[in-house]
Design an enzyme around this catalytic site. Structure first.
Site, PDB file in Angstrom:
ATOM      1  N   HIS A   1       0.838  -1.199   0.000  1.00  0.00           N
ATOM      2  CA  HIS A   1       0.000   0.000   0.000  1.00  0.00           C
ATOM      3  C   HIS A   1       0.877   1.255   0.000  1.00  0.00           C
ATOM      4  CE1 HIS A   1      -3.169  -2.775   0.877  1.00  0.00           C
ATOM      5  NE2 HIS A   1      -2.742  -3.014   2.100  1.00  0.00           N
TER       6      HIS A   1
ATOM      7  N   GLU B   1      -1.822  -0.375   8.201  1.00  0.00           N
ATOM      8  CA  GLU B   1      -2.801  -1.271   8.827  1.00  0.00           C
ATOM      9  C   GLU B   1      -2.120  -2.133   9.875  1.00  0.00           C
ATOM     10  OE1 GLU B   1      -4.152  -3.242   5.309  1.00  0.00           O
ATOM     11  OE2 GLU B   1      -2.573  -4.744   5.349  1.00  0.00           O
TER      12      GLU B   1
ATOM     13  N   HIS C   1       3.111  -7.609   1.798  1.00  0.00           N
ATOM     14  CA  HIS C   1       2.453  -8.477   2.777  1.00  0.00           C
ATOM     15  C   HIS C   1       1.345  -9.290   2.122  1.00  0.00           C
ATOM     16  CE1 HIS C   1      -0.037  -4.849   2.569  1.00  0.00           C
ATOM     17  NE2 HIS C   1      -1.062  -5.631   2.887  1.00  0.00           N
TER      18      HIS C   1
ATOM     19  N   ARG D   1      -1.370  -4.674  -6.232  1.00  0.00           N
ATOM     20  CA  ARG D   1      -1.205  -6.131  -6.252  1.00  0.00           C
ATOM     21  C   ARG D   1       0.099  -6.485  -6.935  1.00  0.00           C
ATOM     22  NH1 ARG D   1      -5.883  -7.252  -8.548  1.00  0.00           N
ATOM     23  NH2 ARG D   1      -7.038  -7.160  -6.594  1.00  0.00           N
TER      24      ARG D   1
END
Length: 320
Positions: A98, A116, A173, A193
């Site tokens: 991200h 996150e 991740h 992605r």
């Protein structure tokens, strides 16, 4: 001043890697046997949770944020800052990364970046996840991606129920098969992605990859985040503080009898993961059970949670 908990109705997202554990574990009415995500507390336009009861019943969380900012302590953000999810990884998730706020603002139409964290609710024996990579330079990262050297590139970490992982923007991740996770994140749906195991959807199409943007934003070399949980024994409960970072703080409450506390944050998000009990506030009692998600608004004050249950609590921060 409004002083009631704000209970929310989750929104469910079907995913190629989803399953049925959200129904089996929490009793949710899921849309299909490929339900991957419960968006439990969300004001993101891709899936807004609805206020379940009380004077704001039927409003989206986004509406409530816009019309009653006082409930959230006038937190300095142009949007509701957090998103709480439960993820059922019935198969491996795509490997992804991200962007941070600055990159997302420039390249994703003003979207937030995405830092996150994961609390592992449950996982199969021997489960692992992908956290980081082994490239030493951007050039090496690109070469290994383009050559498909995924086993050599990706860093795998064994996991157990109760583990916690902080995943800053820029961290490659992926959750892997057999994992049930509560995720606290910035309110963003921006994902680059990197690798999707060459899977195809029901129409035989592979999902899009975003290698150039992924290479742009990936932290190289990988840096582990030093998470040192602080465990405090208080009367009737164990409170574990996992992180107090730039965007959010996260605690686990293991309540054996009664937890008495005071809501001093701009607002507090609570998710009940195990057990049942009741929230007591100013003489009123609110039943709680596994799978409930609610917000304690600004200046909620003193409260107690009675019962035997496990909860994750989170709140927004402006630590930068």
């Amino acid at each position: 001043m409004y002083q009631e908990p704000i209970f929310l109705t989750p929104v469910f997202q079907e995913r190629i890697w989803g399953g049925t554990k959200l129904a089996e574990r929490f009793g949710y009415d899921i849309p299909s046997a490929q339900t991957g995500e419960c968006w439990a507390v969300s004001a993101h336009p891709h899936g807004q949770t609805i206020v379940a009861r009380g004077p704001f019943q039927g409003m989206t969380l986004g509406q409530l944020w816009e019309e009653r900012r006082d409930l959230f302590g006038h937190f300095p953000s142009d949007r509701f800052p957090l998103l709480t999810k439960i993820l059922d990884a019935n198969a491996d998730l795509s490997v992804q990364v991200h962007p941070d706020d600055e990159y997302a603002k420039t390249h994703e139409g003003g979207e937030l970046g995405k830092t996150e964290c994961w609390y592992i609710i449950d996982c199969k024996p021997g489960a692992e996840l992908i956290y980081g990579h082994h490239a030493e330079t951007k050039g090496q990262l690109r070469a290994m991606m383009e050559a498909g050297e995924w086993e050599r590139l990706l860093r795998k970490v064994p996991i157990r129920p109760g583990d916690f992982f902080y995943v800053p923007s820029g961290t490659i991740h992926a959750l892997c098969e057999g994992t049930l996770v509560l995720e606290t994140q910035q309110s963003s749906d921006t994902t680059y992605r990197v690798y999707d195991y060459d899977r195809v959807d029901s129409q035989g199409r592979k999902r899009e990859l975003h290698l150039e943007k992924a290479i742009d934003v990936t932290t190289v070399p990988h840096r582990d985040t030093d998470v040192r949980p602080h465990v405090a024994e208080v009367p009737g409960a164990t409170v574990t503080t996992f992180v107090e970072g730039d965007y959010f703080g996260v605690q686990k409450w293991e309540i054996r009898d009664v937890l008495e506390s005071e809501q001093t944050k701009p607002f507090l998000i609570i998710s009940i993961l195990e057990g049942e009990g009741e929230l007591v506030h100013e003489g009123r009692i609110y039943p709680l059970r596994k799978g409930d998600h609610f917000i304690l608004p600004h200046q909620f004050g003193l409260f107690a949670i009675r019962g035997v249950l496990e909860a994750i609590a989170s709140w927004p921060r402006t630590g930068k």
